[in-house]
Design an enzyme around this catalytic site. Structure first.
Site, PDB file in Angstrom:
ATOM      1  N   SER A 208      15.998  21.133 -15.872  1.00  0.00           N
ATOM      2  CA  SER A 208      14.826  21.941 -16.165  1.00  0.00           C
ATOM      3  C   SER A 208      15.288  23.209 -16.867  1.00  0.00           C
ATOM      4  O   SER A 208      16.355  23.750 -16.552  1.00  0.00           O
ATOM      5  CB  SER A 208      14.106  22.294 -14.859  1.00  0.00           C
ATOM      6  OG  SER A 208      13.368  23.494 -15.011  1.00  0.00           O
TER       7      SER A 208
ATOM      8  N   LYS B  37      17.207  21.402 -10.790  1.00  0.00           N
ATOM      9  CA  LYS B  37      16.432  20.188 -11.036  1.00  0.00           C
ATOM     10  C   LYS B  37      17.238  19.067 -11.681  1.00  0.00           C
ATOM     11  O   LYS B  37      18.109  19.303 -12.502  1.00  0.00           O
ATOM     12  CB  LYS B  37      15.222  20.488 -11.940  1.00  0.00           C
ATOM     13  CG  LYS B  37      14.105  21.237 -11.263  1.00  0.00           C
ATOM     14  CD  LYS B  37      13.452  20.498 -10.093  1.00  0.00           C
ATOM     15  CE  LYS B  37      12.565  19.364 -10.521  1.00  0.00           C
ATOM     16  NZ  LYS B  37      11.343  19.827 -11.187  1.00  0.00           N
TER      17      LYS B  37
ATOM     18  N   HIS C 241       0.842  -1.225   0.000  1.00  0.00           N
ATOM     19  CA  HIS C 241       0.000   0.000   0.000  1.00  0.00           C
ATOM     20  C   HIS C 241       0.864   1.257   0.000  1.00  0.00           C
ATOM     21  O   HIS C 241       0.439   2.301   0.488  1.00  0.00           O
ATOM     22  CB  HIS C 241      -0.950   0.019   1.201  1.00  0.00           C
ATOM     23  CG  HIS C 241      -1.738  -1.239   1.373  1.00  0.00           C
ATOM     24  ND1 HIS C 241      -2.995  -1.421   0.832  1.00  0.00           N
ATOM     25  CD2 HIS C 241      -1.431  -2.403   2.001  1.00  0.00           C
ATOM     26  CE1 HIS C 241      -3.440  -2.620   1.140  1.00  0.00           C
ATOM     27  NE2 HIS C 241      -2.508  -3.249   1.838  1.00  0.00           N
TER      28      HIS C 241
ATOM     29  N   GLU D 269       9.986   8.438 -16.332  1.00  0.00           N
ATOM     30  CA  GLU D 269       8.636   8.946 -16.590  1.00  0.00           C
ATOM     31  C   GLU D 269       8.149   8.528 -17.975  1.00  0.00           C
ATOM     32  O   GLU D 269       6.981   8.192 -18.175  1.00  0.00           O
ATOM     33  CB  GLU D 269       8.616  10.468 -16.478  1.00  0.00           C
ATOM     34  CG  GLU D 269       8.830  10.959 -15.061  1.00  0.00           C
ATOM     35  CD  GLU D 269       9.021  12.471 -15.040  1.00  0.00           C
ATOM     36  OE1 GLU D 269       8.094  13.165 -14.623  1.00  0.00           O
ATOM     37  OE2 GLU D 269      10.100  12.944 -15.449  1.00  0.00           O
TER      38      GLU D 269
END
Ligand code: ARG
Length: 464
Positions: free
Chosen positions: A281, A287, A160, A294
């Protein structure tokens, strides 16, 4: 369009096709990638036509040499496609007629584009399956190497997405190796059922010339022939099956991507992927983004979409060939292209990953995660599990109330659960010891994981 411009049909029509209808029907821009398979099929077919006497030896030699030249043109990117080429088969025949005159028009005897396209697509799918399996192995090897390097590093096991029980880092890494193993086996199984030759089936009912399906199978390297000319030209379950295997694979890649995304956040902080596999970024200089992971997650959507498109395409089609089936190629090509993009990038990202031992160990050392071990210790002391679960639950509540870990409970509180428990308390709550207790097959003890790793390497070796 005008008649007589090199197309494969038209004699019975008064005018050429309307531009809009032609534009709808053209498939050359995507089926052109089947040129190798199409030329191989044509060479096998020319040999059959020579064997039955439809081509004489000189004609066969000239056609065969022209088909070889045609392949050289395609390989060099120099094959001249024309706007009047409806599909790859038509383009090649037009070119043959330009090269050889009437002789080029003899090759079509006994063969339809309906069996030709299936032959091409079966050959292409088998080769694609091989490439996908090899790329899966590449990712498995990256995971195996990381598992081997982190055989005894503590890591949290989640259920979970809550910390559940400590494991070793190799365990989740090997979990993906086994998932990928089954993914590869599914692709290979699909390949096995694709491995049947269809030439000789003609448009729907076979042919009258005496062409021999077995000889096509031998010439093209198929394991055997399909038994029924309608099945041969109408069925696309080999496409569905490969696409289904790829869609399942894509879900595995997506889940692996998700782990990497999560584990590389500052909140988790378990892993850092190499500079070459992360991106910056354009606005925020600090970043380091996990784009590869992704995109592994994001690209799975289109692979699942390809399977859905193919299932919807085939459902409800009357026997045998229908032009709808021309729509089978783009989704399949895209699914194969997509997983072949994702697999090496993920393999590289995994290979570049640097894990943070301290953070992983800290996350694995929350001793509430060992409540189950305490309950199982009580079971070994003769307490029924249902009762043990409750006694340990009370200890957890007491610790929470006191704002302490389980290890911080006083002996007399611990002794409420069982008088023998205080003496065992420290060892029970040691995550390293907890991991080592799980020494059965599939467990997290280092020796169990080491033998799992060697079985995983053996399994992966069967794929190569
Ligand atoms: N291009 C077609 C396909 O991909 C093959 C041609 C069959 N066309 C036909 N009109 N019989 O399915």
């Amino acid at each position: 369009m005008t008649k007589g411009d090199g197309r494969l049909w038209g004699a019975r029509f008064g005018t050429g096709p309307e531009a809009s209808a032609w534009a709808l029907g053209v498939s050359t821009h995507f089926d052109v990638r089947l040129w190798r398979e199409d030329l191989a099929g044509s060479r096998a077919h020319a040999a059959e036509l020579a064997r039955i006497g439809v081509l004489d030896a000189a004609g066969h030699a000239a056609i065969d040499a022209a088909l070889v030249r045609c392949g050289e043109l395609f390989a060099a990117g120099g094959f001249p496609l024309e706007p009047t080429d409806e599909d790859l088969h038509g383009a090649i025949e037009r070119w043959l007629v330009e090269e050889l005159g009437d002789l080029g028009g003899r090759l079509r005897a006994g063969r339809s584009r309906n069996d030709q396209i299936v032959s091409d697509l079966r050959l292409w799918s088998m080769e694609a399956a091989d490439r996908v399996v090899a790329a899966i192995v590449g990712l498995q090897e990256a995971l195996l190497d990381q598992a081997e390097a982190h055989l005894d590093w503590l890591a949290p096991g989640y259920t979970h997405l809550q910390r559940a029980q400590p494991v070793v880092l190799a365990q989740p890494l090997l979990a993906f190796v086994w998932m990928l193993q089954r993914d590869a086996e599914r692709v290979r199984d699909a390949r096995g059922r694709t491995d049947r030759s269809v030439l000789g089936s003609g448009a729907v009912a076979g042919q009258t010339l005496g062409l021999d399906p077995e000889r096509y199978a031998d010439a093209l390297g198929f394991a055997g022939t399909i038994e029924n000319s309608i099945d041969a030209t109408a069925s696309r379950d080999f496409v569905l099956e490969l696409a289904a295997a790829l869609a399942i694979l894509a879900t595995t890649l997506s889940r692996l991507g998700e782990e990497l995304v999560l584990w590389s956040t500052s909140e988790f902080g378990f892993v850092r992927m190499g500079d070459g596999f992360t991106t910056g970024s354009s606005m925020m200089p600090q970043k380091r983004n996990p784009d590869v992971a992704e995109l592994a997650r994001g690209k799975s959507g289109r692979v699942i979409g390809s399977l859905t498109a193919l299932l919807a395409l085939v459902k409800g089609l009357p026997l045998a060939y229908d032009r709808d089936l021309q729509e089978d190629k783009e989704p399949l090509f895209d699914a194969v292209d997509t997983v072949l993009l994702v697999l090496p990038a993920l393999a590289g990202a995994i290979g570049s990953a640097v894990f943070d031992r301290e953070r992983l160990a800290a996350a694995a050392s929350d001793d509430f995660a060992l409540a189950t071990d305490v309950a199982e210790a009580l079971v070994l002391l003769g307490v029924p599990f249902r009762d043990a679960h409750e006694r340990v639950g009370r200890l957890v509540a007491a610790a929470e109330e006191q704002g302490t870990a389980l290890a911080g409970l006083a002996d007399d509180v611990v002794a409420h659960a069982h008088p023998d428990l205080p003496a065992r308390w420290a060892a029970l709550l040691d995550p390293q010891a907890a991991v080592a207790r799980r020494d059965g097959r599939g467990g997290t003890a280092v020796e169990a994981v080491r033998s799992q790793l060697s079985r995983a390497r053996e399994a992966v070796a069967t794929l190569t």
